[in-house]
Design an enzyme around this catalytic site. Structure first.
Site: not given
Ligand code: SAM
Length: 212
Positions: A68, A117, A192
């Site tokens: 993260e 994302d 979440e």
């Molecule tokens: N997986 C969680 C959920 O389902 O509740 C969070 C989903 S949130 C839309 C996407 C998360 O992935 C964000 O907190 C973002 O900071 C993290 N993220 C996206 N690309 C990443 C990467 N290359 N390395 C680490 N974290 C990443």
């Protein structure tokens, strides 16, 4: 004020035994900080950690590694770790893209992409975690028999991802368009975002794939 908050945030992350920060290890060193004799499973983008922590509790013989990059989000996860006795996991405060190239070939049993994302603009397609360049990297990382699982609420991202897996000739073992109406629901560990989207009545798309 904001700076003070972030400084304090880094201190919280530094103090948490279950989190590897860039001060504890560089991207090159993350691998050597892991118990690599165990069955290793990776989550890319853990958010606040419900999935990683839930999986670690559900599968005590496996070791879960969650990337993260967002400090504020990870601070929330750090606070949750205090409620968990299980220690078979680490959060890595780093962009997964920076550390994964330093991981060796074929040592990972599972990769999880949860509500990644979507990067809806075509010009940003390379950033999607199921872009062809990521699939090549996952293929290199996964051990024989290793699997990748993806969950999302986002239909365009799901369709895009299915196309990418087909193109790279992965074996698509499960494709579900409403995960919670299937036999997989019982063992499913919610994230979440998943909880939020389910509360709105949205279906959760799911796939399980392994490289050929
Ligand atoms: N997986 C969680 C959920 O389902 O509740 C969070 C989903 S949130 C839309 C996407 C998360 O992935 C964000 O907190 C973002 O900071 C993290 N993220 C996206 N690309 C990443 C990467 N290359 N390395 C680490 N974290 C990443």
């Amino acid at each position: 004020m904001r700076l003070k908050y972030v400084e304090n945030g880094y201190e919280i992350l530094e103090a948490c035994q279950q989190i590897i920060t860039i001060r504890k290890a560089t991207a090159e060193e993350v691998w050597s900080a892991l118990p690599t004799h165990q069955s290793l499973h990776l989550e890319l983008g853990t958010g606040m950690g419900d999935f990683l922590l839930g999986m670690a509790e559900q599968y005590p013989k496996r070791f879960f590694v969650g990337f993260e990059r967002d400090t504020k989000v990870l601070i929330r996860a750090a606070k949750k770790t205090e409620e968990f006795e299980t220690k078979n996991y680490r959060f890595i405060h780093l962009d997964a893209e920076k550390a994964l190239p330093h991981f060796p070939d074929h040592e990972i049993q599972g990769i999880y992409l949860n509500f990644s994302d979507p990067w809806p603009k075509n010009s940003h397609a390379k950033r999607r975690l199921t872009h062809h360049s990521f699939l090549i990297e996952y293929q290199r990382l996964l051990a024989p028999g290793g699997v990748l699982e993806m969950k999302t609420d986002n239909l365009p991202l799901f369709e895009y991802s299915l196309k990418q897996f087909h193109k790279e000739e992965w074996d698509l073992q499960r494709i579900e368009r409403d995960l919670h109406q299937t036999d997989l629901a019982e063992a499913n560990v919610e994230t979440e975002y998943e909880r939020k989207f389910r509360a709105k009545g949205q279906p959760i798309y799911f796939l399980r794939a392994c490289p050929k």
